[in-house]
Design a protein around this motif. Sequence first.
Motif, short mmCIF file in Angstrom:
data_model
loop_
_atom_site.label_atom_id
_atom_site.label_comp_id
_atom_site.label_asym_id
_atom_site.label_seq_id
_atom_site.Cartn_x
_atom_site.Cartn_y
_atom_site.Cartn_z
N ASP A 135 46.33 -77.32 64.38
CA ASP A 135 45.20 -77.32 65.30
C ASP A 135 45.74 -77.37 66.74
O ASP A 135 46.59 -78.21 67.06
CB ASP A 135 44.30 -78.52 65.05
CG ASP A 135 43.09 -78.51 65.96
OD1 ASP A 135 42.15 -77.75 65.68
OD2 ASP A 135 43.11 -79.27 66.96
N PRO A 136 45.28 -76.50 67.63
CA PRO A 136 45.78 -76.47 69.01
C PRO A 136 45.63 -77.80 69.74
O PRO A 136 46.53 -78.22 70.47
CB PRO A 136 44.95 -75.36 69.66
CG PRO A 136 44.56 -74.48 68.54
CD PRO A 136 44.35 -75.37 67.37
N ASP A 137 44.49 -78.48 69.54
CA ASP A 137 44.28 -79.76 70.22
C ASP A 137 45.29 -80.81 69.75
O ASP A 137 45.86 -81.57 70.56
CB ASP A 137 42.86 -80.27 69.99
CG ASP A 137 41.83 -79.45 70.79
OD1 ASP A 137 42.14 -79.09 71.95
OD2 ASP A 137 40.76 -79.16 70.25
N ASP A 138 45.53 -80.85 68.43
CA ASP A 138 46.49 -81.82 67.89
C ASP A 138 47.91 -81.50 68.38
O ASP A 138 48.67 -82.42 68.75
CB ASP A 138 46.46 -81.80 66.36
CG ASP A 138 45.14 -82.30 65.80
OD1 ASP A 138 44.41 -82.99 66.55
OD2 ASP A 138 44.85 -82.00 64.63
N ALA A 139 48.27 -80.22 68.38
CA ALA A 139 49.60 -79.83 68.83
C ALA A 139 49.78 -80.15 70.31
O ALA A 139 50.85 -80.60 70.74
CB ALA A 139 49.83 -78.34 68.57
N ALA A 140 48.72 -79.90 71.10
CA ALA A 140 48.79 -80.19 72.53
C ALA A 140 48.93 -81.68 72.79
O ALA A 140 49.71 -82.12 73.65
CB ALA A 140 47.55 -79.63 73.23
N ALA A 141 48.17 -82.48 72.03
CA ALA A 141 48.24 -83.94 72.20
C ALA A 141 49.63 -84.46 71.86
O ALA A 141 50.17 -85.34 72.54
CB ALA A 141 47.18 -84.61 71.34
N ALA A 142 50.23 -83.89 70.79
CA ALA A 142 51.57 -84.33 70.40
C ALA A 142 52.59 -83.98 71.46
O ALA A 142 53.61 -84.67 71.61
CB ALA A 142 51.95 -83.68 69.07
N ALA A 143 52.32 -82.92 72.22
CA ALA A 143 53.24 -82.51 73.29
C ALA A 143 52.89 -83.13 74.63
O ALA A 143 53.54 -82.85 75.64
CB ALA A 143 53.24 -80.98 73.40
N GLY A 144 51.81 -83.94 74.67
CA GLY A 144 51.40 -84.58 75.91
C GLY A 144 50.70 -83.63 76.86
O GLY A 144 50.76 -83.81 78.08
N VAL A 145 50.02 -82.63 76.31
CA VAL A 145 49.32 -81.61 77.11
C VAL A 145 47.84 -81.66 76.76
O VAL A 145 47.46 -81.87 75.60
CB VAL A 145 49.89 -80.20 76.85
CG1 VAL A 145 49.11 -79.16 77.65
CG2 VAL A 145 51.37 -80.15 77.21
N ILE A 146 47.00 -81.47 77.75
CA ILE A 146 45.56 -81.43 77.52
C ILE A 146 45.08 -79.99 77.67
O ILE A 146 45.36 -79.32 78.66
CB ILE A 146 44.82 -82.33 78.52
CG1 ILE A 146 45.26 -83.80 78.36
CG2 ILE A 146 43.31 -82.22 78.33
CD1 ILE A 146 44.65 -84.74 79.37
N LEU A 147 44.35 -79.51 76.66
CA LEU A 147 43.81 -78.16 76.70
C LEU A 147 42.32 -78.20 77.01
O LEU A 147 41.60 -79.08 76.54
CB LEU A 147 44.01 -77.46 75.35
CG LEU A 147 45.44 -77.15 74.89
CD1 LEU A 147 45.42 -76.52 73.51
CD2 LEU A 147 46.14 -76.22 75.89
N ARG A 148 41.87 -77.22 77.78
CA ARG A 148 40.43 -77.04 77.95
C ARG A 148 39.85 -76.48 76.66
O ARG A 148 40.56 -75.83 75.88
CB ARG A 148 40.14 -76.08 79.11
CG ARG A 148 40.63 -76.55 80.47
CD ARG A 148 39.97 -75.70 81.57
NE ARG A 148 40.08 -74.29 81.29
CZ ARG A 148 41.08 -73.51 81.72
NH1 ARG A 148 42.07 -74.04 82.43
NH2 ARG A 148 41.10 -72.23 81.44
N PRO A 149 38.57 -76.70 76.40
CA PRO A 149 37.97 -76.17 75.16
C PRO A 149 38.15 -74.66 75.00
O PRO A 149 38.41 -74.17 73.89
CB PRO A 149 36.49 -76.55 75.30
CG PRO A 149 36.51 -77.78 76.16
CD PRO A 149 37.62 -77.56 77.14
N ASP A 150 38.01 -73.91 76.11
CA ASP A 150 38.16 -72.46 75.99
C ASP A 150 39.60 -72.07 75.68
O ASP A 150 39.86 -71.08 74.97
CB ASP A 150 37.69 -71.77 77.28
CG ASP A 150 38.50 -72.20 78.49
OD1 ASP A 150 38.75 -73.41 78.65
OD2 ASP A 150 38.90 -71.31 79.28
N GLN A 151 40.56 -72.83 76.18
CA GLN A 151 41.96 -72.54 75.87
C GLN A 151 42.26 -72.80 74.40
O GLN A 151 42.95 -72.00 73.74
CB GLN A 151 42.87 -73.40 76.75
CG GLN A 151 42.85 -73.03 78.23
CD GLN A 151 43.69 -73.98 79.07
OE1 GLN A 151 43.74 -75.19 78.81
NE2 GLN A 151 44.34 -73.45 80.10
#
Length: 352
Positions: free
Chosen positions: A240-256
């Motif tokens: 999941d993009p949100d989970d992967a981003a969180a693990a990397a310390g990055v916040i994604l916008r919903p559209d991203q």
Amino acid sequence: MDIAGFFTQSSVLVVAGKGGVGKTTVSAALAGLAARNGFSVLLVHIEETSGSAPAHDLQTRSEVELSSPGSGDGRTPAGPIQARAINPEDALVEYLTDHGFRRAARHLANSAMLEVVATAIPGLRDILVLGQIVQLERAGAANLIVVDGPAAGHATTFLTSAQGLLGSSRAGPVRTQAADVVELLSDQARCRVLLVTLAEETPVNEIVETAFNLQAQVGTHFGPVIVNGLYPRLDHLDADPDDAAAAAGVILRPDQAEAMRRAAVFRRRREDMQAEQAARLGEALPLPQVWLPHLFTGEIGRPEMDLLIDALETGLVKLREPPRRAGWTGSSEPASGDRVPARAAAAQGSLA
């Protein structure tokens, strides 16, 4: 599969495939890999027309050196690579010149009659071009001649024209040349055909039909099928993009995040489609396969070509065997130039 052994099995490799599948790039990669392993290579490009060659030149274009012998360090070719282009018009002029009609050849080269003569006899154009290949092979122009042949649609007529002329003419220089061409194409130690395709429905259909036609009409010997442009399978696409981003310390916008999900779905479907078509190819055409990766670049430069040569080397060392071997009429080693099985009707019917 031993790489040096692969390139010594025949002195001519004819590369054929549907337009847009990367046939010319694969031809260059084959030349590069052979040179890397110490072979001198002549890369021949078959042109439909004379292109930019001057009409008054009474011979097919001379060789152009693409690379000089190097150290053989895996990047710099250890053997030289030369290239030349052959087209029907130049081949006709050279043929007439070699047979004592130099004045007529000069006149034809400077008039509109050249096209008329070249098309007067069906298959003559192809015979003249292939005759040039025969001469180069007999003269030992290089350890290996790689022919960047016509697209698959024309490949059948290109490679079967000699057989047709041989059956329709009783004597004369044209028949002699046709016989020489047939002898080359049917001799496994002298010539093999390598088919190139993409793992897509239409290219697969066309390459299977081409293979059966060539085997039935000419007795062509084949090397492995080159399946080009495959997407490497990415295991992380299911994350999941949100989970992967969180693990990397990055916040994604919903559209991203949504765009990344859609891209992952597209990529996975593409991978699955290619795997399905490659498997279908193996079922329909029992030849071993070499898989080459899709290069995500608009141009093929030296770094990209080195990657492709590396992938080609790996693919030849670890050939992917076809799942179906029943009815095989060639030798027990697919890479040594096996023929398509005689039981072609069933496989062709499945592609209709």
